[in-house]
Design a protein around this motif. Structure first.
Motif: not given
Length: 288
Positions: A77-92, A145-151
């Motif tokens: 129902e919701y999608i989390v988009f995040m980068d695969g380069d290690g910049q984004h913390d899954p805890a967030d 421009t952040s690539g870390f988001r939920i929609v």
């Protein structure tokens, strides 16, 4: 809610090896999809080792194209988009989920200036984008421009045709949600130094990022951009007319005055037409 996590990846074996175990441990019931955008390293092998679903691109199509492939393949129902380069913390991700529960259709993870690992030039450009977009929507935008988001997936799919195949999908999707009247929120996140080599070319993508400024206007309200320019150009024509008449003592339009005033009128009419075309883009943006 059923959650999907989509990670676009091109040659990101180092970052995925760090991120995927954390994601699987924190969200064992979530659907995790890695879109392998024509990688030439061990990206696919790392994904297989951690048992996540892989969407394969036979060749590199771009970050935005990977996002679109992932959104189509996701079932949550919701999608989390995040980068695969290690910049984004899954805890967030938890921060995004808490904000979504308040009724938001899109929540963006906003980087702070001291945490953003971008160069000074990119940070300055992002600051300009944030300011311009905030002016357009009359609401403070912390990170355009952040690539870390939920929609919400059903609403995000309505705008896939607007998304470019390159790196400006965050800007396009954010402004599209604002223009359609959906709720967009921001939460602060921290980012780490990326693992592996960046795929952004300063010269090539610098021109593309500059064009984002124009896209911001055309996606939200073109007339809000065209009207001030039209007034400025026509005002220069009137000022030229006044100055020319004061200096010559005769009342007549110079060629320059006529050209500037007519140019201002044409710019205004182009903006008016663009506004109507923009309205047509969003006429079908209803939740399915």
């Amino acid at each position: 809610m059923k959650l999907s996590i989509v990670i676009p990846a091109k040659d990101e074996e180092q970052g995925l090896a760090l991120t995927l175990p954390k994601l699987s441990a924190a969200y064992p019931e979530a659907e995790i999809l890695v879109v392998n955008d024509g990688s030439s390293d061990g990206t696919a092998e790392v994904c297989r080792q951690h048992g996540v679903q892989v969407v394969e691109h036979p060749y590199s199509k771009g970050n935005g194209a990977a996002i679109k492939s992932g959104a189509r393949a996701a079932s949550g129902e919701y999608i989390v988009f995040m980068d695969g380069d290690g910049q984004h913390d899954p805890a967030d991700i938890a921060k995004l989920l808490y904000k979504v529960e308040e009724g938001y259709d899109m929540v963006v993870g906003a980087r702070s200036s001291r945490d953003d690992q971008a160069s000074l030039a990119r940070w300055s450009a992002n600051s300009l984008y944030n300011w311009l977009a905030s002016w357009m929507v009359n609401r403070k935008i912390d990170d355009l421009t952040s690539g870390f988001r939920i929609v919400r997936r059903s609403k995000f799919l309505n705008f896939l045709y607007l998304l470019p195949n390159g790196f400006s999908y965050p800007t396009t999707s954010t402004m599209a949600f604002f223009r359609a009247g959906y709720s967009v929120g921001f939460v602060p996140i921290s980012v780490s130094k990326r693992l592996g080599k960046s795929h952004i070319n300063v010269l090539r993508d610098g021109v593309r990022f500059f064009l984002i400024i124009f896209k911001i206007g055309t996606l939200y309200s073109p007339l809000k951009v065209y009207f001030p320019v039209a007034v400025m150009v026509a005002g220069l024509g009137v000022a030229n007319y006044v100055i020319a008449n004061i200096s010559s003592g005769t009342l007549r339009f110079t060629n320059m005055s006529t050209l500037l005033i007519l140019s201002g009128m044409i710019i205004f009419l182009i903006g008016l037409l663009s506004e109507q075309l923009t309205n047509l883009q969003y006429k079908d943006s209803e939740e399915e």
